[in-house]
Design an enzyme around this catalytic site. Structure first.
Site, short mmCIF file in Angstrom:
data_model
loop_
_atom_site.label_atom_id
_atom_site.label_comp_id
_atom_site.label_asym_id
_atom_site.label_seq_id
_atom_site.Cartn_x
_atom_site.Cartn_y
_atom_site.Cartn_z
N CYS A 8 60.49 25.13 43.39
CA CYS A 8 61.26 24.11 43.13
C CYS A 8 61.17 23.35 44.70
CB CYS A 8 62.60 24.20 42.89
SG CYS A 8 63.58 23.02 42.72
N HIS A 62 52.53 18.96 37.13
CA HIS A 62 53.24 17.71 36.94
C HIS A 62 52.17 16.85 36.30
CE1 HIS A 62 56.86 17.81 39.07
NE2 HIS A 62 56.29 18.99 39.88
N GLU A 80 62.23 16.44 34.13
CA GLU A 80 61.94 17.87 34.40
C GLU A 80 61.78 18.83 33.41
OE1 GLU A 80 63.31 20.04 37.70
OE2 GLU A 80 63.91 18.18 38.79
N CYS A 121 62.69 15.00 42.15
CA CYS A 121 62.15 16.24 42.09
C CYS A 121 60.87 16.43 42.82
CB CYS A 121 61.36 16.00 40.61
SG CYS A 121 60.50 17.66 40.12
N GLY A 174 57.55 17.13 42.23
CA GLY A 174 57.03 16.04 41.51
C GLY A 174 56.96 14.84 42.49
N1 LIG Z 1 61.52 21.90 36.53
C1 LIG Z 1 60.60 22.25 37.32
C2 LIG Z 1 60.95 23.38 38.51
C3 LIG Z 1 61.73 22.51 39.54
C4 LIG Z 1 61.04 21.33 40.05
C5 LIG Z 1 62.00 20.28 40.95
N2 LIG Z 1 63.31 20.44 40.89
C6 LIG Z 1 61.71 20.30 42.49
O1 LIG Z 1 62.29 19.66 43.07
O2 LIG Z 1 60.40 20.52 42.53
C7 LIG Z 1 59.26 23.17 36.36
O3 LIG Z 1 59.90 23.84 35.55
O4 LIG Z 1 58.38 23.08 36.78
#
Ligand SMILES: N[C@H](CCC[C@H](N)C(=O)O)C(=O)O
Length: 267
Positions: free
Chosen positions: A73, A146, A196, A206, A209
């Site tokens: 994350c 992504h 997400e 994100c 992202g």
């Molecule tokens: N929801 C994402 C993980 C957190 C990504 C996001 N909160 C970030 O800041 O990179 C997933 O399950 O692939």
């Protein structure tokens, strides 16, 4: 009672837990309850500090709001670095292991810069059906998967409809993907919105992202590093990178990581 700290990384918000003594065990339902915005603390995810298993300072565990563990994350890693520095009293850079590789956090004024793991599985210009329309979809793994779609007007995008359509698309099965929508604002500036995986909704930012969108923006337009990324929460963060042939190296994400409050939660 569970002692926690609430943090915010550009609008992506997290419950932070210090488990360096290894005494904490939470199951998926308990983590989801912590993230519940009506019955719990409320957050997009939970980050846990654990002892490192190799040469890093700490190990980072990340759990989405649905209680499932994810590999990485980006916004959370900035908050993790700031939190680990506070609870350990350690000065200087903080390194930590994640399921996606080793991350290093540097503290620059009010911002935190993280060295991301090496992106992989980059694919461009695939036609995929989502929400009843055929979209031109790019994808890359920046620690987590992504999908990226460029649009002319972010405000017009039904992020839940088209985001969920890509998140659950057979093309990304079985693990699924996060889904990002990007509008170019300038030669080195984009704005993004993200649906997400594991939150199953749009978040205000994100981190992985942002990195995915910036790298694909470079692939498609040749945009030079650093790329400025404006997120739904209103902040603008910086993605820097160096391209070595087909490989992206020295990929960094720089942005805020703020303490919000400390608390105790009944589980
Ligand atoms: N929801 C994402 C993980 C957190 C990504 C996001 N909160 C970030 O800041 O990179 C997933 O399950 O692939």
């Amino acid at each position: 009672m569970l002692t926690f700290t609430k943090m915010n990384g550009a609008g992506n918000d997290f419950v932070m837990l210090d488990n360096r003594d290894g005494k904490l065990t939470l199951d998926k339902a308990q983590i989801a309850r912590l993230c519940d915005r009506h019955r719990g603390v409320g957050a997009d995810g939970v980050l846990v500090v654990e002892p490192a298993q190799s040469g890093a300072n700490f190990r980072m565990r990340y759990y989405n709001a649905d209680g499932g563990e994810a590999e990485m994350c980006g916004n959370g890693a900035r908050c993790f670095g700031r939190f680990a520095q506070r609870v350990s009293g350690q000065a200087g850079d903080i390194s930590f292991e994640t399921m996606a590789g080793k991350i290093t956090a540097q503290f620059i004024d009010n911002n935190v810069r993280i060295q991301m793991s090496e992106p992989h599985s980059l694919r461009l210009n695939e036609s995929l059906d989502s929400g009843g329309e055929v979209l031109t979809v790019h994808s890359v793994n920046t620690g987590v998967p992504h999908a990226v779609v460029f649009v002319d007007d972010l405000e017009q995008v039904d992020v839940r409809r088209f985001g969920a359509g890509l998140r659950y698309h057979s093309h990304f099965a079985p693990k699924g993907t996060n889904a990002n929508f990007v509008q170019q604002l300038g030669p080195q500036t984009i704005a993004i919105r993200t649906y997400e995986r594991g939150v199953e909704d749009e978040t205000l930012a994100c981190g992985t992202g942002m990195v995915a969108c910036a790298l694909i923006f470079h692939e498609l337009t040749g945009a030079a590093s650093p790329v400025a990324v404006k997120v739904r929460g209103g902040e603008t963060l910086e993605i820097a990178f160096r391209q070595d042939g087909k490989v992206y190296r020295d990929v960094t994400l720089t942005g805020p990581a703020d303490f919000v409050f400390d608390g105790q939660a009944a589980l």
